[in-house]
Design a protein around this motif. Structure first.
Motif: not given
Length: 287
Positions: A32, A35-36, A38, A63, A66, A72, A101, A159
């Motif tokens: 992922h 994303t934060s 990960c 991802d 997201q 991000y 994803h 999330t």
């Protein structure tokens, strides 16, 4: 001198350097990136501390879901991608099996980019001769197949849970307490979640059985597992959001799950030596 003492007195331990652990094959999935949630820094440590003839990226590496909602992407995520590309350049056979994803990459199935092979699914033969089907697993997920909108809702809720988990576990870390996963707790305690996971695992085992194979290796549900399902070896390599796990194959063809802690944390090596020494001492007493 005992093995644990030998390790503690070794130049390798005193220098703080970690010896590269080599495997025949490594499977990782559900990174992922983007994303934060990960755990990119720990993933990077794992990739740099391990080596393999073949590295499988078993879906949900990036991802896209997201990233469409909120961009991000920090330098650590870049470093992970660059490390994988560097492994491919140096001779590692890197195979990318896209997931739901990163499903946009499925348009490039059967093509190769930068030394990375993109495949929908394939059969891996272990050194012991076992034939294992490798795929992400999302097409055996009833929610993804029949109600994708519900999967998007579930992803958003997941999330939120992860953000709460990060805050909660920051407090636990300051209190000297180990990591605790709310999502894993809910999966184990909520009856419908347990049923969903069981149905998913059984469906994948049936697919391997239908193809006349010995087992299956997948990701998707973020639950690391190795178990026998009616004579089929089911392996799930977990994720790099919470479990920080990978599936590895040694030179003899033995498959096992490892975590970031197993590979990186030096104390785990000493503990392993100590446990072996203790067992040997008990055997000596009993003989």
């Amino acid at each position: 001198m005992k093995p644990a003492d030998q390790f503690l007195n070794s130049k390798l331990y005193k220098s703080g350097k970690k010896e590269t652990q080599r495997f025949r094959t490594i499977w990782i999935s559900d990174l992922h990136l983007g994303t934060s949630g990960c755990q990119a820094a720990k993933l990077l440590e794992f990739l740099r501390a391990t080596d393999s003839e073949t590295l499988y990226l078993v879906g949900d590496i990036i991802d896209g879901w997201q990233l469409k909602r909120r961009w991000y992407w920090d330098q650590t995520h870049n470093n992970v991608v660059q490390t994988v590309l560097k492994k491919a350049k140096k001779g590692t056979n890197v195979i990318f099996v896209p997931g739901n994803h990163d499903e946009s990459i499925r348009q490039f199935i059967d093509l190769d980019f930068g030394g990375i092979k993109i495949r929908d699914e394939l059969v891996h033969t272990t050194a012991a001769g076992k034939r294992m089907l490798v795929l992400h697993g999302d097409r055996f997920d009833g929610v993804i197949a029949c109600a994708k909108w519900l999967a998007y809702v579930g992803d958003s809720l997941y999330t939120v849970i992860l953000k709460f988990n990060q805050i909660f576990n920051n407090w636990r870390a300051r209190a000297g307490m180990p990591y605790w996963s709310l999502s894993q707790y809910l999966k184990q305690k909520v009856k419908n979640a347990v049923s969903y996971i069981t149905q998913f695992e059984d469906a994948l085992a049936d697919e391997a059985r239908r193809k006349g194979l010995d087992g299956i290796i997948c990701g998707h549900i973020h639950k690391p597992e190795i178990r026998d399902i009616g004579g089929i070896l089911y392996c799930n390599d977990g994720d790099w959001v919470e479990s920080l796990s990978a599936l590895v194959e040694d030179a003899q063809g033995v498959l096992k799950l490892v975590t970031w802690h197993d590979i990186i944390h030096p104390a785990s090596v000493v503990e392993t030596f100590a446990e072996a020494e203790h067992e040997a001492e008990l055997e000596a007493v009993g003989s």
